[in-house]
Motif scaffolding. Structure first.
Motif, PDB file in Angstrom:
ATOM      1  N   THR A 293      13.268  12.057 -22.170  1.00  0.00           N
ATOM      2  CA  THR A 293      14.349  11.126 -22.484  1.00  0.00           C
ATOM      3  C   THR A 293      15.305  11.082 -21.298  1.00  0.00           C
ATOM      4  OG1 THR A 293      15.783  12.824 -23.437  1.00  0.00           O
ATOM      5  CG2 THR A 293      14.188  11.766 -24.927  1.00  0.00           C
ATOM      6  N   PRO A 294      16.191  10.078 -21.231  1.00  0.00           N
ATOM      7  CA  PRO A 294      17.174  10.039 -20.145  1.00  0.00           C
ATOM      8  C   PRO A 294      18.056  11.286 -20.083  1.00  0.00           C
ATOM      9  CG  PRO A 294      17.099   7.921 -21.266  1.00  0.00           C
ATOM     10  CD  PRO A 294      16.244   8.874 -22.064  1.00  0.00           C
ATOM     11  N   SER A 295      18.246  11.959 -21.224  1.00  0.00           N
ATOM     12  CA  SER A 295      19.074  13.174 -21.226  1.00  0.00           C
ATOM     13  C   SER A 295      18.268  14.432 -20.898  1.00  0.00           C
ATOM     14  CB  SER A 295      19.771  13.337 -22.577  1.00  0.00           C
ATOM     15  OG  SER A 295      18.823  13.454 -23.615  1.00  0.00           O
ATOM     16  N   GLY A 296      16.950  14.278 -20.598  1.00  0.00           N
ATOM     17  CA  GLY A 296      16.149  15.410 -20.156  1.00  0.00           C
ATOM     18  C   GLY A 296      15.386  16.139 -21.239  1.00  0.00           C
ATOM     19  N   GLU A 297      15.443  15.667 -22.484  1.00  0.00           N
ATOM     20  CA  GLU A 297      14.663  16.305 -23.544  1.00  0.00           C
ATOM     21  C   GLU A 297      13.198  15.910 -23.410  1.00  0.00           C
ATOM     22  OE1 GLU A 297      17.531  16.142 -27.386  1.00  0.00           O
ATOM     23  OE2 GLU A 297      16.994  14.218 -26.484  1.00  0.00           O
ATOM     24  N   LEU A 298      12.327  16.749 -23.904  1.00  0.00           N
ATOM     25  CA  LEU A 298      10.906  16.412 -23.975  1.00  0.00           C
ATOM     26  C   LEU A 298      10.727  15.547 -25.218  1.00  0.00           C
ATOM     27  CD1 LEU A 298       8.246  17.023 -22.540  1.00  0.00           C
ATOM     28  CD2 LEU A 298       7.909  18.876 -24.162  1.00  0.00           C
ATOM     29  N   ALA A 299      10.051  14.397 -25.089  1.00  0.00           N
ATOM     30  CA  ALA A 299       9.868  13.486 -26.218  1.00  0.00           C
ATOM     31  C   ALA A 299       8.384  13.308 -26.479  1.00  0.00           C
ATOM     32  CB  ALA A 299      10.517  12.142 -25.924  1.00  0.00           C
ATOM     33  N   LEU A 300       7.997  13.507 -27.712  1.00  0.00           N
ATOM     34  CA  LEU A 300       6.624  13.305 -28.148  1.00  0.00           C
ATOM     35  C   LEU A 300       6.620  12.085 -29.056  1.00  0.00           C
ATOM     36  CD1 LEU A 300       3.672  14.327 -28.436  1.00  0.00           C
ATOM     37  CD2 LEU A 300       4.469  15.705 -30.373  1.00  0.00           C
TER      38      LEU A 300
ATOM     39  N   VAL B 201       4.585   9.788 -31.516  1.00  0.00           N
ATOM     40  CA  VAL B 201       3.405   9.915 -32.370  1.00  0.00           C
ATOM     41  C   VAL B 201       3.294   8.656 -33.221  1.00  0.00           C
ATOM     42  CG1 VAL B 201       2.304  11.270 -34.185  1.00  0.00           C
ATOM     43  CG2 VAL B 201       3.743  12.416 -32.493  1.00  0.00           C
ATOM     44  N   ARG B 202       2.086   8.106 -33.305  1.00  0.00           N
ATOM     45  CA  ARG B 202       1.841   6.968 -34.194  1.00  0.00           C
ATOM     46  C   ARG B 202       0.921   7.452 -35.311  1.00  0.00           C
ATOM     47  NH1 ARG B 202      -0.168   2.496 -31.188  1.00  0.00           N
ATOM     48  NH2 ARG B 202       1.993   1.983 -30.839  1.00  0.00           N
ATOM     49  N   PRO B 203       1.504   7.766 -36.478  1.00  0.00           N
ATOM     50  CA  PRO B 203       0.679   8.196 -37.613  1.00  0.00           C
ATOM     51  C   PRO B 203       0.153   6.987 -38.371  1.00  0.00           C
ATOM     52  CG  PRO B 203       2.987   8.376 -38.166  1.00  0.00           C
ATOM     53  CD  PRO B 203       2.921   7.845 -36.775  1.00  0.00           C
ATOM     54  N   ASP B 204      -0.799   6.279 -37.758  1.00  0.00           N
ATOM     55  CA  ASP B 204      -1.319   5.044 -38.302  1.00  0.00           C
ATOM     56  C   ASP B 204      -1.602   5.189 -39.791  1.00  0.00           C
ATOM     57  OD1 ASP B 204      -2.090   2.392 -37.786  1.00  0.00           O
ATOM     58  OD2 ASP B 204      -4.201   2.958 -37.870  1.00  0.00           O
ATOM     59  N   PRO B 205      -1.160   4.317 -40.639  1.00  0.00           N
ATOM     60  CA  PRO B 205      -0.689   2.966 -40.406  1.00  0.00           C
ATOM     61  C   PRO B 205       0.826   2.845 -40.250  1.00  0.00           C
ATOM     62  CG  PRO B 205      -0.963   3.242 -42.741  1.00  0.00           C
ATOM     63  CD  PRO B 205      -1.352   4.550 -42.088  1.00  0.00           C
ATOM     64  N   LEU B 206       1.571   3.948 -40.215  1.00  0.00           N
ATOM     65  CA  LEU B 206       3.023   3.857 -40.062  1.00  0.00           C
ATOM     66  C   LEU B 206       3.396   3.564 -38.617  1.00  0.00           C
ATOM     67  CD1 LEU B 206       4.091   6.923 -42.240  1.00  0.00           C
ATOM     68  CD2 LEU B 206       4.076   4.517 -42.884  1.00  0.00           C
ATOM     69  N   PRO B 207       4.590   3.052 -38.382  1.00  0.00           N
ATOM     70  CA  PRO B 207       5.021   2.797 -37.003  1.00  0.00           C
ATOM     71  C   PRO B 207       5.248   4.105 -36.249  1.00  0.00           C
ATOM     72  CG  PRO B 207       6.629   1.944 -38.606  1.00  0.00           C
ATOM     73  CD  PRO B 207       5.538   2.603 -39.367  1.00  0.00           C
ATOM     74  N   PRO B 208       5.380   4.036 -34.929  1.00  0.00           N
ATOM     75  CA  PRO B 208       5.561   5.247 -34.124  1.00  0.00           C
ATOM     76  C   PRO B 208       6.827   6.018 -34.493  1.00  0.00           C
ATOM     77  CG  PRO B 208       5.125   3.344 -32.721  1.00  0.00           C
ATOM     78  CD  PRO B 208       5.334   2.827 -34.103  1.00  0.00           C
ATOM     79  N   MET B 209       6.761   7.323 -34.297  1.00  0.00           N
ATOM     80  CA  MET B 209       7.907   8.211 -34.469  1.00  0.00           C
ATOM     81  C   MET B 209       8.107   8.949 -33.152  1.00  0.00           C
ATOM     82  SD  MET B 209       7.353   9.930 -38.203  1.00  0.00           S
ATOM     83  CE  MET B 209       5.754  10.613 -37.853  1.00  0.00           C
ATOM     84  N   GLU B 210       9.354   9.221 -32.805  1.00  0.00           N
ATOM     85  CA  GLU B 210       9.641   9.997 -31.606  1.00  0.00           C
ATOM     86  C   GLU B 210      10.240  11.318 -32.040  1.00  0.00           C
ATOM     87  OE1 GLU B 210      11.159   8.181 -27.876  1.00  0.00           O
ATOM     88  OE2 GLU B 210      12.871   9.515 -28.257  1.00  0.00           O
ATOM     89  N   ILE B 211       9.671  12.409 -31.550  1.00  0.00           N
ATOM     90  CA  ILE B 211      10.152  13.750 -31.861  1.00  0.00           C
ATOM     91  C   ILE B 211      10.672  14.332 -30.554  1.00  0.00           C
ATOM     92  CG2 ILE B 211       9.542  16.020 -32.776  1.00  0.00           C
ATOM     93  CD1 ILE B 211       7.116  14.534 -34.141  1.00  0.00           C
ATOM     94  N   ARG B 212      11.942  14.736 -30.534  1.00  0.00           N
ATOM     95  CA  ARG B 212      12.558  15.259 -29.314  1.00  0.00           C
ATOM     96  C   ARG B 212      12.695  16.774 -29.404  1.00  0.00           C
ATOM     97  NH1 ARG B 212      17.093  10.712 -27.820  1.00  0.00           N
ATOM     98  NH2 ARG B 212      15.599   8.981 -27.716  1.00  0.00           N
ATOM     99  N   PHE B 213      12.396  17.416 -28.261  1.00  0.00           N
ATOM    100  CA  PHE B 213      12.409  18.877 -28.199  1.00  0.00           C
ATOM    101  C   PHE B 213      13.328  19.358 -27.086  1.00  0.00           C
ATOM    102  CE2 PHE B 213       8.212  17.740 -29.800  1.00  0.00           C
ATOM    103  CZ  PHE B 213       8.036  18.615 -30.850  1.00  0.00           C
ATOM    104  N   SER B 214      14.017  20.455 -27.345  1.00  0.00           N
ATOM    105  CA  SER B 214      14.690  21.175 -26.267  1.00  0.00           C
ATOM    106  C   SER B 214      13.607  21.945 -25.518  1.00  0.00           C
ATOM    107  CB  SER B 214      15.715  22.148 -26.852  1.00  0.00           C
ATOM    108  OG  SER B 214      15.040  23.157 -27.601  1.00  0.00           O
ATOM    109  N   ASP B 215      13.938  22.538 -24.381  1.00  0.00           N
ATOM    110  CA  ASP B 215      12.951  23.340 -23.651  1.00  0.00           C
ATOM    111  C   ASP B 215      12.432  24.478 -24.519  1.00  0.00           C
ATOM    112  OD1 ASP B 215      13.317  21.667 -21.530  1.00  0.00           O
ATOM    113  OD2 ASP B 215      14.377  23.119 -20.271  1.00  0.00           O
ATOM    114  N   ASP B 216      13.342  25.154 -25.259  1.00  0.00           N
ATOM    115  CA  ASP B 216      12.906  26.259 -26.121  1.00  0.00           C
ATOM    116  C   ASP B 216      12.010  25.763 -27.254  1.00  0.00           C
ATOM    117  OD1 ASP B 216      14.234  28.175 -24.627  1.00  0.00           O
ATOM    118  OD2 ASP B 216      16.041  28.104 -25.879  1.00  0.00           O
ATOM    119  N   GLY B 217      12.355  24.626 -27.848  1.00  0.00           N
ATOM    120  CA  GLY B 217      11.521  24.063 -28.908  1.00  0.00           C
ATOM    121  C   GLY B 217      10.146  23.670 -28.395  1.00  0.00           C
ATOM    122  N   ALA B 218      10.100  23.082 -27.180  1.00  0.00           N
ATOM    123  CA  ALA B 218       8.814  22.701 -26.581  1.00  0.00           C
ATOM    124  C   ALA B 218       7.968  23.943 -26.292  1.00  0.00           C
ATOM    125  CB  ALA B 218       9.042  21.905 -25.307  1.00  0.00           C
ATOM    126  N   ARG B 219       8.605  25.006 -25.768  1.00  0.00           N
ATOM    127  CA  ARG B 219       7.874  26.262 -25.510  1.00  0.00           C
ATOM    128  C   ARG B 219       7.279  26.822 -26.799  1.00  0.00           C
ATOM    129  NH1 ARG B 219      12.165  27.559 -22.621  1.00  0.00           N
ATOM    130  NH2 ARG B 219      11.883  27.089 -20.452  1.00  0.00           N
TER     131      ARG B 219
END
Length: 123
Positions: free
Chosen positions: A73-80, A82-100
């Motif tokens: 993201t522009p603020s430096g978070e890791l963004a995943l 995900v498109r859980p078809d048939p639903l629209p995409p979802m964005e899940i944002r992680f801090s560095d610790d959450g991503a680890r």
């Protein structure tokens, strides 16, 4: 008690609610996703135990092979994304610790004994 029925209707979803009278709503995929998110927010406001292990409750949504992309993201978070078809995409944002933690947990999951998977290529 209110009852409901949900059925596809062309390119929309038809939601029928009835108690003393019947009401019909036709919703787009986006409107259904917004409704699900708002229902989830309302459920979260009800009393629950956030320390309860996830395995005790059954999953609300099971998606076998979702599409996903990874970025920042522009603020430096890791963004995943995900498109859980048939639903629209979802964005899940992680801090560095959450991503680890996610990476460590996924790595541990790959080491677990599992049933053999089909030979078909998957995501």
């Amino acid at each position: 008690m209110t009852q409901f029925e949900v059925t596809p209707s062309g390119s929309e979803i038809e939601l029928r609610l009835w108690d003393e009278k019947e009401r019909i709503f036709r919703l787009t995929r986006h409107e259904v996703a917004v409704l699900l998110l708002r229902l989830t927010e309302a459920i979260q406001s009800l009393h629950s135990d956030p320390t309860k292990p996830l395995g005790i409750e059954g999953p609300f949504l099971i998606v076998s092979y979702p599409s996903f992309q990874l970025g920042t993201t522009p603020s430096g978070e890791l963004a995943l994304m995900v498109r859980p078809d048939p639903l629209p995409p979802m964005e899940i944002r992680f801090s560095d610790d959450g991503a680890r933690k996610l990476i460590e947990d996924l790595s541990e999951g790959l080491k677990m004994a599992r049933q053999p998977r089909p030979a078909e290529p998957r995501h």
